[in-house]
Design an enzyme around this catalytic site. Structure first.
Site, short mmCIF file in Angstrom:
data_model
loop_
_atom_site.label_atom_id
_atom_site.label_comp_id
_atom_site.label_asym_id
_atom_site.label_seq_id
_atom_site.Cartn_x
_atom_site.Cartn_y
_atom_site.Cartn_z
N ILE A 20 -2.55 4.15 -8.36
CA ILE A 20 -3.36 3.43 -8.23
C ILE A 20 -2.41 2.62 -6.84
CG2 ILE A 20 -2.98 0.10 -8.03
CD1 ILE A 20 -5.22 1.40 -9.50
N HIS A 21 -2.39 3.00 -5.13
CA HIS A 21 -1.59 2.92 -4.15
C HIS A 21 -2.40 2.01 -2.96
CE1 HIS A 21 -4.10 5.96 -2.42
NE2 HIS A 21 -4.01 5.82 -0.70
#
Ligand code: UD1
Length: 363
Positions: free
Chosen positions: A210-211
């Site tokens: 997740i970024h």
């Protein structure tokens, strides 16, 4: 022909590895690294693992606001273009490095090749959507990964120089996943041993990344996503992108996570191995959605929309909100149509097609 290629962020190293190998057979390539990604595990490891030639120039731009980062890259790229006077500038994808290269070249009338042209999320709040639309607008040769991408460009009145060559990332997955056969499971698990202490390699796991800015701009969103991971029925292997690291550290201090294995960002071969062998992948990355698709691993994408709409057919990829319940429900969804999968992203010859077109253009 002389081509200046500008890369700067992790996914671009992978795409450039696939194309450079072929390109250098008949053309002179000058490689420019903007320095957008600079940590060893975000940059150096890819150059080593994928045998990418060392950059001829490294601008060392690093982090900063969008304007600062993009502007510094533009200044650096312009200087190089004026010195090298290439026939073309080549850029990949949708990052700030892509846009900076494209604008710098466009203003001094150096024609631009955009690899991975025509992708759209139709969400202008995403910096990536702005970057790709602006880059497509000033490009001379637009190499699209899919028919959908060609159609998007046509809808915007861009038809000249457009070609569906397939996806260079698919070239990379097919090429480098062959190498995985040379490694045993033990090889990978041993390399991860420091991180995995206590976890049985024979057990099953999920892989998560997740970024995206929209998922990591508040602690609440990251916490909701981690809560979903915590409740899954198998451990979640979570390589943490530098953008997410601060919030994750904060949350580890506040909550106890026993089902999530937080690890440093991985190299490409490790990522392919873990993607191929995960029960499912949960991500907001563009590249990983497709790698999961190509490697037959179901994916849950934590976003409202995806540019890779082909992956949604047959539920190989399912969109989820950054919400604990929604992610949990979608990960547990099982109606996936494995039988009717198609080669939407090509057969691994996109780089060949690009080079063939460049030969024809030269004549
Ligand atoms: C960028 C791309 C995104 C791509 C992603 C892949 C843009 C606008 N976004 O997002 O499309 O999917 O790369 O990873 O270009 N940082 C480090 N070390 C590094 C790199 C970054 O600590 O090696 C930190 C920086 O301090 C920065 C943050 O991570 O604040 C985000 O980096 P940035 O390059 O702005 O964008 P990404 O989120 O990586």
């Amino acid at each position: 022909m002389k081509i200046v290629t500008v890369v700067g962020a992790r996914p671009q190293f992978i795409k450039a590895a696939a194309v450079s190998r072929k390109l250098r057979e008949n053309h002179k390539e000058i490689l420019v690294h903007t320095g957008q990604h600079y940590d060893a595990n975000m940059s150096e490891v890819f150059f080593k693992e994928l045998s990418i030639p060392q950059p001829d120039y490294n601008l060392g731009v690093g982090s900063g606001s969008h304007a600062k980062q993009t502007a510094e890259m533009m200044v650096g790229v312009e200087e190089i273009l004026l010195k090298e006077r290439p026939d073309y500038l080549m850029v990949y994808g949708d990052t700030n490095s892509t846009l900076a290269g494209a604008i710098a070249a466009s203003k001094i009338l150096i024609p631009i090749i955009h690899v991975e042209a025509g992708l759209r999320s139709f969400n202008m709040a995403m910096p990536e959507e702005q970057n790709r639309i602006l880059t497509d607008r000033v490009s001379k040769l637009l190499f699209c990964p899919t028919d959908t991408a060609v159609r998007h460009l046509k809808d915007e009145g861009i038809v000249n120089g457009v070609c569906n060559v397939g996806d260079v990332m698919c070239d990379a997955v097919l090429y480098y996943s062959k190498n995985l056969e040379n490694y045993s499971d033990d090889y990978f698990w041993n390399r991860q041993i420091g991180i995995f202490g206590g976890v049985d390699p024979a057990s099953k796991w999920y892989l998560a990344t997740i970024h995206r800015a929209e998922n990591t701009n508040t602690a609440q969103k990251v916490e909701a996503i981690l809560n979903a991971f915590e409740n899954l029925d198998a451990p979640v292997l979570f390589p943490v992108h530098p953008r997410t690291k601060g919030l994750v550290k904060e949350l580890i201090g506040k909550n106890k996570y026993t089902n999530i294995l937080f690890v440093e960002p991985m190299g490409y071969l490790d990522m392919l191995f873990f993607t191929k062998n995960a029960i499912k992948v949960v991500t907001d990355s563009g590249g990983l959605q497709k790698e999961a698709y190509i490697l037959d691993t179901p994916c849950i994408t934590v976003r409202d929309q995806t540019e890779w709409v082909e992956t949604l057919k047959g539920n190989h990829n399912i969109l989820a909100k950054p919400d604990s319940d929604d992610i949990f429900q979608k990960v547990n969804y099982t109606e996936i149509d494995f039988k009717n999968k198609a080669n939407h992203y090509g057969i691994g010859d996109a780089a060949d097609k690009i080079c063939k077109i460049l030969e024809d253009v030269k004549k």
